[in-house]
Design a protein around this motif. Structure first.
Motif, mmCIF file in Angstrom:
data_model
loop_
_atom_site.group_PDB
_atom_site.id
_atom_site.type_symbol
_atom_site.label_atom_id
_atom_site.label_comp_id
_atom_site.label_asym_id
_atom_site.label_seq_id
_atom_site.Cartn_x
_atom_site.Cartn_y
_atom_site.Cartn_z
ATOM 1 N N ILE A 147 -0.213 5.078 12.367
ATOM 2 C CA ILE A 147 0.367 3.960 11.630
ATOM 3 C C ILE A 147 0.787 4.405 10.229
ATOM 4 N N PHE A 148 -0.038 5.234 9.604
ATOM 5 C CA PHE A 148 0.212 5.661 8.231
ATOM 6 C C PHE A 148 0.910 7.014 8.145
ATOM 7 N N GLY A 149 1.365 7.519 9.281
ATOM 8 C CA GLY A 149 2.123 8.763 9.271
ATOM 9 C C GLY A 149 1.284 10.001 9.017
ATOM 10 N N VAL A 150 -0.005 9.923 9.282
ATOM 11 C CA VAL A 150 -0.886 11.078 9.115
ATOM 12 C C VAL A 150 -0.948 11.818 10.441
ATOM 13 N N SER A 151 -0.612 13.101 10.391
ATOM 14 C CA SER A 151 -0.563 13.898 11.614
ATOM 15 C C SER A 151 -1.246 15.240 11.380
ATOM 16 N N SER A 152 -1.120 16.128 12.369
ATOM 17 C CA SER A 152 -1.713 17.465 12.242
ATOM 18 C C SER A 152 -1.043 18.255 11.115
ATOM 19 N N LYS A 153 0.152 17.835 10.702
ATOM 20 C CA LYS A 153 0.858 18.497 9.601
ATOM 21 C C LYS A 153 0.444 17.957 8.234
ATOM 22 N N SER A 154 -0.335 16.893 8.216
ATOM 23 C CA SER A 154 -0.757 16.277 6.960
ATOM 24 C C SER A 154 -1.781 17.149 6.249
ATOM 25 N N SER A 155 -1.857 16.958 4.945
ATOM 26 C CA SER A 155 -2.811 17.733 4.151
ATOM 27 C C SER A 155 -4.238 17.270 4.438
ATOM 28 N N GLU A 156 -5.173 18.119 4.086
ATOM 29 C CA GLU A 156 -6.593 17.812 4.237
ATOM 30 C C GLU A 156 -6.945 16.534 3.456
ATOM 31 N N GLU A 157 -6.337 16.376 2.292
ATOM 32 C CA GLU A 157 -6.600 15.211 1.449
ATOM 33 C C GLU A 157 -6.088 13.929 2.097
ATOM 34 N N GLU A 158 -4.886 13.984 2.678
ATOM 35 C CA GLU A 158 -4.334 12.807 3.344
ATOM 36 C C GLU A 158 -5.218 12.385 4.517
ATOM 37 N N VAL A 159 -5.677 13.348 5.269
ATOM 38 C CA VAL A 159 -6.556 13.061 6.401
ATOM 39 C C VAL A 159 -7.868 12.449 5.912
ATOM 40 N N ALA A 160 -8.458 13.042 4.880
ATOM 41 C CA ALA A 160 -9.720 12.531 4.338
ATOM 42 C C ALA A 160 -9.557 11.104 3.819
ATOM 43 N N PHE A 161 -8.452 10.867 3.133
ATOM 44 C CA PHE A 161 -8.232 9.550 2.555
ATOM 45 C C PHE A 161 -8.038 8.489 3.632
ATOM 46 N N ILE A 162 -7.233 8.785 4.635
ATOM 47 C CA ILE A 162 -6.985 7.779 5.667
ATOM 48 C C ILE A 162 -8.266 7.501 6.460
#
Length: 189
Positions: A41-56
């Motif tokens: 939904i928020f566009g977080v994928s395997s290409k996302s940064s570690e920070e984006e993943v942690a935040f979501i």
């Protein structure tokens, strides 16, 4: 999921609840929204940064009210309502909940630093550094910690954010999923 007040044209009304439920069950036939679906939904994928993943993941956990690792329809409606119609005070309380890692009702420098580090890396595309994060955290505590106990209470958090635009910008957790939500609602109707 920022703290800007929603406009009436994006509000979720009672008549929309039935349609939300239909769409929720279409996208989540199990009746639950799991973390991987939430990330999508928020566009977080395997290409996302570690920070984006942690935040979501933090955001997901904040909406998972019964802590079962999934969002049921009621959790989903509460999240949609906060995003689209939430009052500033409710959004600030939600932001505080994200910052308050241990759930004790007070923010320590470590808790604030952790979220500010994630946010600055996301906003500045990994261009932030420890000195910048430290300066931001120091200023946040200077502006909010009125009783100088090295902790920020919910009341101090809200009062500080409401009084100082810079502080509001630093404390708000603005993921801006409204566009995604509205676009997907229009696509499926």
């Amino acid at each position: 999921m920022g703290q800007v007040q929603a406009t009436t044209d994006t509000e979720v009304t009672l008549q929309n609840i039935q349609e939300l439920y239909r769409k929720f069950t279409d996208e989540c036939p199990s009746g639950n929204l799991h973390l991987h679906e939430f990330k999508k939904i928020f566009g977080v994928s395997s290409k996302s940064s570690e920070e984006e993943v942690a935040f979501i993941e933090l955001v997901f956990k904040s909406f998972d009210t019964n802590k079962d690792g999934k969002l049921d329809f009621m959790d989903y409606v509460a999240a949609v309502n906060l995003v689209l119609r939430g009052k500033l005070i409710d959004k600030l309380k939600w932001s505080f909940k994200i910052y308050d890692n241990d759930g004790n009702g007070c923010l320590t420098n470590h808790e604030v630093r952790r979220i500010i580090k994630i946010i600055t890396k996301i906003k500045w595309h990994n261009d932030s550094n420890a000195e910048t994060v430290d300066c931001i955290c120091d200023r946040i505590f200077e502006l909010t910690d009125k009783n100088k106990d090295s902790q920020i209470s919910l009341e101090e958090f809200i009062e500080g954010a409401e009084k100082d635009p810079w502080l509001m910008e630093q404390l708000r957790l603005d993921l801006a999923p409204k566009t995604w939500f509205i676009k997907n609602q229009e696509k499926k109707t």
